[in-house]
Design a protein around this motif. Structure first.
Motif, mmCIF file in Angstrom:
data_model
loop_
_atom_site.group_PDB
_atom_site.id
_atom_site.type_symbol
_atom_site.label_atom_id
_atom_site.label_comp_id
_atom_site.label_asym_id
_atom_site.label_seq_id
_atom_site.Cartn_x
_atom_site.Cartn_y
_atom_site.Cartn_z
ATOM 1 N N LEU A 146 -1.346 -11.301 -7.324
ATOM 2 C CA LEU A 146 -2.552 -10.322 -7.632
ATOM 3 C C LEU A 146 -4.008 -11.219 -7.126
ATOM 4 N N ARG A 147 -3.914 -12.532 -7.079
ATOM 5 C CA ARG A 147 -5.176 -13.107 -7.260
ATOM 6 C C ARG A 147 -6.133 -12.872 -5.984
ATOM 7 N N ASP A 148 -5.646 -12.836 -4.768
ATOM 8 C CA ASP A 148 -6.391 -12.424 -3.693
ATOM 9 C C ASP A 148 -6.859 -11.018 -3.706
ATOM 10 N N THR A 149 -6.197 -10.146 -4.243
ATOM 11 C CA THR A 149 -6.798 -8.743 -4.245
ATOM 12 C C THR A 149 -7.933 -8.646 -5.213
ATOM 13 N N MET A 150 -7.820 -9.107 -6.671
ATOM 14 C CA MET A 150 -8.696 -9.251 -7.579
ATOM 15 C C MET A 150 -9.984 -10.138 -7.179
ATOM 16 N N LYS A 151 -9.756 -11.244 -6.525
ATOM 17 C CA LYS A 151 -10.607 -11.984 -6.161
ATOM 18 C C LYS A 151 -11.834 -11.132 -5.144
ATOM 19 N N ASP A 152 -11.225 -10.674 -4.122
ATOM 20 C CA ASP A 152 -11.911 -9.759 -3.081
ATOM 21 C C ASP A 152 -12.902 -8.582 -3.915
ATOM 22 N N LEU A 153 -12.155 -8.016 -4.806
ATOM 23 C CA LEU A 153 -12.856 -6.805 -5.582
ATOM 24 C C LEU A 153 -13.889 -7.630 -6.261
ATOM 25 N N ILE A 154 -13.895 -8.896 -7.172
ATOM 26 C CA ILE A 154 -14.966 -9.466 -7.719
ATOM 27 C C ILE A 154 -16.070 -9.889 -6.672
ATOM 28 N N TRP A 158 -10.418 -0.279 0.732
ATOM 29 C CA TRP A 158 -9.924 -1.346 1.569
ATOM 30 C C TRP A 158 -8.829 -2.024 1.069
ATOM 31 N N GLU A 159 -8.615 -2.194 -0.252
ATOM 32 C CA GLU A 159 -7.576 -3.012 -1.002
ATOM 33 C C GLU A 159 -6.485 -2.138 -0.970
ATOM 34 N N ILE A 160 -6.747 -0.751 -1.111
ATOM 35 C CA ILE A 160 -5.607 0.356 -1.257
ATOM 36 C C ILE A 160 -4.839 0.512 0.282
ATOM 37 N N TYR A 161 -5.956 0.304 1.109
ATOM 38 C CA TYR A 161 -5.360 0.348 2.457
ATOM 39 C C TYR A 161 -4.493 -1.063 2.774
ATOM 40 N N GLU A 162 -5.026 -2.218 2.293
ATOM 41 C CA GLU A 162 -3.914 -3.252 2.536
ATOM 42 C C GLU A 162 -2.574 -3.247 1.727
ATOM 43 N N PHE A 163 -2.586 -2.690 0.664
ATOM 44 C CA PHE A 163 -1.449 -2.389 -0.197
ATOM 45 C C PHE A 163 -0.483 -1.609 0.506
ATOM 46 N N LEU A 164 -1.131 -0.230 1.106
ATOM 47 C CA LEU A 164 -0.134 0.733 1.809
ATOM 48 C C LEU A 164 0.341 0.141 2.949
ATOM 49 N N PHE A 213 -0.178 -12.151 -0.178
ATOM 50 C CA PHE A 213 1.015 -12.798 -1.208
ATOM 51 C C PHE A 213 2.092 -13.649 -0.508
ATOM 52 N N ILE A 214 1.995 -13.953 0.612
ATOM 53 C CA ILE A 214 2.715 -14.883 1.340
ATOM 54 C C ILE A 214 1.933 -16.050 1.722
ATOM 55 N N LEU A 215 2.421 -17.339 1.529
ATOM 56 C CA LEU A 215 1.435 -18.608 2.160
ATOM 57 C C LEU A 215 1.678 -18.692 3.425
#
Length: 231
Positions: A198-206, A166-172, A184-186
């Motif tokens: 990177l905080r949002d992606t890493m927080k989601d994975l954690i 899912w995170e790969i999908y969001e990045f693409l 990454f935009i407020l």
């Protein structure tokens, strides 16, 4: 003449599925209308949604309509009976993530909305992983009996892998369409840089890992106690 109680016989999977389809379909129409009149770039004086914001909403709603049919397709192709309660939770998750999160802007207006959904999805995927491996584990034609640890490990890896995909999908999608799925935009238009981006992606994975771990630990001891009682 005795009345029959039909309330307990309601097909909640069908009801929630139909409601989700209607909500997403009407949202698509609404988003297209708003996107036509939306500006292309962010104004320096006042922040308002631009065409890329509505493009993300539109993409999410279309994606939601497609993926809501995945459980029924899996049941037909693989002849696996997914519990109705799990499918109802799946529809509720799509409603909360796509309609409430993106269309109604809950990701920005409700604190920790994204983390709540990732905790829910991680637990749900962990339970689904348990269900899948248990299904194959109980098949007589395979003549195998996997240990509780391996079942729990598979369920955990399954949930974490789905979260990573899912995170790969969001990045693409963000890279190709200029959207903001990775947040990454407020809300006020501020672009985050460095570790903050990177905080949002890493927080989601954690969060995915922690919720999946909780479910798999519970499932591990449940299977272990069940095997102990049957032996």
């Amino acid at each position: 003449m005795k009345k029959t109680n039909y309330a307990g016989k309601r097909d909640w999977k069908k009801i929630t599925g139909v409601l989700l389809f209607i909500v997403l379909s009407f949202s698509i129409v609404y988003i297209i209308i708003k996107m036509i009149n939306a500006p292309s770039v962010i104004s320096e004086d006042v922040y308002e949604k631009v065409k890329s914001d509505y493009a993300l909403m539109l993409l999410q709603c279309i994606f939601g309509i497609i993926v809501m049919f995945i459980p029924s397709a899996v049941e037909r192709r693989l002849r696996i009976d997914i519990p109705n309660k799990m499918e109802v939770m799946y529809f509720v998750f799509l409603y909360c993530a796509i309609y409430l999160g993106e269309v109604r802007n809950f990701y920005y207006t409700i604190p920790y909305w994204d983390s709540i959904l990732h905790a829910f999805s991680g637990a749900m995927l962990g339970a689904l992983g348990f269900g899948l491996v248990s299904y194959f584990n109980d098949m007589e034609v395979l003549e195998t009996h996997l240990s509780p640890f391996f079942v729990a490990l598979f369920a955990f890896c399954f949930a974490l892998s789905a979260g990573a995909v899912w995170e790969i999908y969001e990045f693409l999608v963000d890279s190709m369409f200029g959207t903001n799925m990775q947040k990454f935009i407020l809300a006020d238009g501020t672009v985050l840089i460095g570790q903050a981006a990177l905080r949002d992606t890493m927080k989601d994975l954690i969060v995915d890992a922690l919720s999946a771990m909780a479910v798999t630990v519970i499932g591990y001891y449940s299977i272990k106690n069940s095997d102990r009682q049957s032996s």
